[in-house]
Design a protein around this motif. Structure first.
Motif, mmCIF file in Angstrom:
data_model
loop_
_atom_site.group_PDB
_atom_site.id
_atom_site.type_symbol
_atom_site.label_atom_id
_atom_site.label_comp_id
_atom_site.label_asym_id
_atom_site.label_seq_id
_atom_site.Cartn_x
_atom_site.Cartn_y
_atom_site.Cartn_z
ATOM 1 N N ARG A 196 0.832 -1.204 0.000
ATOM 2 C CA ARG A 196 0.000 0.000 0.000
ATOM 3 C C ARG A 196 0.868 1.257 0.000
ATOM 4 N NH1 ARG A 196 -2.970 1.660 5.427
ATOM 5 N NH2 ARG A 196 -1.135 2.218 6.605
ATOM 6 N N MET A 197 0.321 2.295 -0.584
ATOM 7 C CA MET A 197 1.025 3.572 -0.684
ATOM 8 C C MET A 197 0.029 4.703 -0.511
ATOM 9 S SD MET A 197 3.430 2.891 -4.046
ATOM 10 C CE MET A 197 4.433 4.354 -3.825
ATOM 11 N N SER A 198 0.530 5.826 -0.021
ATOM 12 C CA SER A 198 -0.327 7.006 0.088
ATOM 13 C C SER A 198 -0.404 7.683 -1.279
ATOM 14 C CB SER A 198 0.227 7.981 1.120
ATOM 15 O OG SER A 198 1.413 8.583 0.637
ATOM 16 N N ALA A 199 -1.392 8.536 -1.420
ATOM 17 C CA ALA A 199 -1.543 9.278 -2.669
ATOM 18 C C ALA A 199 -0.298 10.117 -2.940
ATOM 19 C CB ALA A 199 -2.787 10.157 -2.610
ATOM 20 N N GLY A 200 0.271 10.701 -1.900
ATOM 21 C CA GLY A 200 1.482 11.513 -2.054
ATOM 22 C C GLY A 200 2.671 10.694 -2.517
ATOM 23 N N GLU A 201 2.815 9.494 -1.969
ATOM 24 C CA GLU A 201 3.913 8.619 -2.386
ATOM 25 C C GLU A 201 3.769 8.215 -3.847
ATOM 26 O OE1 GLU A 201 4.940 6.268 1.751
ATOM 27 O OE2 GLU A 201 3.173 5.641 0.594
ATOM 28 N N ILE A 202 2.548 7.971 -4.260
ATOM 29 C CA ILE A 202 2.298 7.622 -5.667
ATOM 30 C C ILE A 202 2.619 8.813 -6.557
ATOM 31 C CG2 ILE A 202 0.499 7.009 -7.332
ATOM 32 C CD1 ILE A 202 -0.832 5.431 -4.974
ATOM 33 N N ALA A 203 2.149 10.001 -6.173
ATOM 34 C CA ALA A 203 2.352 11.211 -6.980
ATOM 35 C C ALA A 203 3.828 11.544 -7.154
ATOM 36 C CB ALA A 203 1.614 12.393 -6.361
ATOM 37 N N GLU A 204 4.654 11.234 -6.135
ATOM 38 C CA GLU A 204 6.092 11.513 -6.215
ATOM 39 C C GLU A 204 6.771 10.778 -7.363
ATOM 40 O OE1 GLU A 204 7.719 10.324 -2.483
ATOM 41 O OE2 GLU A 204 7.009 12.113 -1.433
ATOM 42 N N LEU A 251 -9.144 3.984 -11.236
ATOM 43 C CA LEU A 251 -8.811 2.652 -10.740
ATOM 44 C C LEU A 251 -9.776 2.223 -9.637
ATOM 45 C CD1 LEU A 251 -4.924 2.980 -10.650
ATOM 46 C CD2 LEU A 251 -6.279 1.522 -12.196
ATOM 47 N N LYS A 252 -10.163 3.176 -8.799
ATOM 48 C CA LYS A 252 -11.115 2.893 -7.729
ATOM 49 C C LYS A 252 -12.489 2.562 -8.298
ATOM 50 C CE LYS A 252 -12.457 5.679 -4.488
ATOM 51 N NZ LYS A 252 -12.561 6.763 -3.565
ATOM 52 N N LYS A 253 -12.910 3.312 -9.303
ATOM 53 C CA LYS A 253 -14.207 3.083 -9.932
ATOM 54 C C LYS A 253 -14.272 1.688 -10.547
ATOM 55 C CE LYS A 253 -17.399 4.977 -13.324
ATOM 56 N NZ LYS A 253 -17.601 5.969 -14.383
ATOM 57 N N ILE A 270 -8.479 -0.963 -7.072
ATOM 58 C CA ILE A 270 -7.768 -0.562 -5.857
ATOM 59 C C ILE A 270 -8.781 -0.209 -4.782
ATOM 60 C CG2 ILE A 270 -5.717 0.258 -7.090
ATOM 61 C CD1 ILE A 270 -6.705 3.142 -6.612
ATOM 62 N N GLY A 271 -8.328 -0.301 -3.557
ATOM 63 C CA GLY A 271 -9.134 0.130 -2.425
ATOM 64 C C GLY A 271 -8.419 1.269 -1.726
ATOM 65 N N GLU A 272 -9.134 1.981 -0.893
ATOM 66 C CA GLU A 272 -8.515 3.079 -0.160
ATOM 67 C C GLU A 272 -8.869 2.981 1.313
ATOM 68 O OE1 GLU A 272 -9.951 6.814 -1.700
ATOM 69 O OE2 GLU A 272 -11.710 6.750 -0.427
ATOM 70 N N GLN A 273 -7.937 3.434 2.133
ATOM 71 C CA GLN A 273 -8.135 3.487 3.573
ATOM 72 C C GLN A 273 -7.655 4.839 4.061
ATOM 73 O OE1 GLN A 273 -5.552 0.255 4.371
ATOM 74 N NE2 GLN A 273 -7.157 -1.276 4.291
ATOM 75 N N LYS A 274 -8.508 5.545 4.780
ATOM 76 C CA LYS A 274 -8.139 6.854 5.305
ATOM 77 C C LYS A 274 -7.562 6.687 6.707
ATOM 78 C CE LYS A 274 -11.552 9.116 2.519
ATOM 79 N NZ LYS A 274 -12.783 9.830 2.406
ATOM 80 N N ASP A 333 -4.389 0.329 -1.990
ATOM 81 C CA ASP A 333 -3.836 -1.003 -2.178
ATOM 82 C C ASP A 333 -4.613 -1.728 -3.273
ATOM 83 O OD1 ASP A 333 -6.192 -1.447 -0.843
ATOM 84 O OD2 ASP A 333 -5.309 -2.482 0.849
ATOM 85 N N LEU A 334 -4.021 -2.826 -3.767
ATOM 86 C CA LEU A 334 -4.637 -3.587 -4.851
ATOM 87 C C LEU A 334 -5.821 -4.397 -4.359
ATOM 88 C CD1 LEU A 334 -1.645 -5.141 -6.816
ATOM 89 C CD2 LEU A 334 -3.124 -3.279 -7.524
ATOM 90 N N ASN A 335 -6.801 -4.540 -5.229
ATOM 91 C CA ASN A 335 -7.916 -5.456 -5.010
ATOM 92 C C ASN A 335 -7.690 -6.624 -5.975
ATOM 93 O OD1 ASN A 335 -10.251 -6.858 -4.687
ATOM 94 N ND2 ASN A 335 -11.598 -5.220 -5.377
ATOM 95 N N THR A 336 -6.991 -7.637 -5.517
ATOM 96 C CA THR A 336 -6.589 -8.730 -6.407
ATOM 97 C C THR A 336 -7.758 -9.582 -6.880
ATOM 98 O OG1 THR A 336 -6.059 -10.081 -4.485
ATOM 99 C CG2 THR A 336 -4.244 -8.873 -5.503
ATOM 100 N N SER A 337 -8.883 -9.565 -6.192
ATOM 101 C CA SER A 337 -10.009 -10.395 -6.617
ATOM 102 C C SER A 337 -10.525 -9.988 -7.998
ATOM 103 C CB SER A 337 -11.133 -10.357 -5.593
ATOM 104 O OG SER A 337 -11.677 -9.065 -5.496
ATOM 105 N N VAL A 338 -10.438 -8.714 -8.331
ATOM 106 C CA VAL A 338 -10.886 -8.263 -9.652
ATOM 107 C C VAL A 338 -9.979 -8.841 -10.730
ATOM 108 C CG1 VAL A 338 -11.227 -6.252 -11.148
ATOM 109 C CG2 VAL A 338 -11.975 -6.183 -8.784
#
Length: 88
Positions: A26-34, A50-52, A56-60, A68-73
């Motif tokens: 898992r990564m934060s949005a900021g880490e991805i943007a970097e 990706l969320k739609k 991917i899933g998100e956790q606040k 993080d990835l949703n591998t079931s899809v």
């Protein structure tokens, strides 16, 4: 399974790069943007696509959002592809 949304989402190279990055954890949005030479708004757009597609899933947590990835899809898509190549 919304296969159209999934295939649309993975058709973009930036989104595929994001998925590859999230494969490591898992990564934060900021880490991805970097990792990209894109505006924060553009990265946010890709994350929302990706969320739609439920890739991917998100956790606040406090002031951060982690993805993080949703591998079931992916398993569903692979199953569908394998069915296409099955017995005729």
């Amino acid at each position: 399974m919304a296969i159209n949304e999934t295939l649309k989402a993975i058709s973009d190279p930036v989104r595929r790069d994001i998925l590859t990055m999230l494969k490591k954890g898992r990564m934060s949005a900021g880490e991805i943007a970097e990792k990209f030479n894109l505006t924060g708004a553009t990265v946010s757009y890709h994350l929302s696509k990706l969320k739609k597609a439920d890739l991917i899933g998100e956790q606040k947590e406090k002031n951060f959002i982690y993805y993080d990835l949703n591998t079931s899809v992916f398993e569903e898509v692979l199953t569908w592809i394998y069915m296409l190549g099955g017995n005729k």
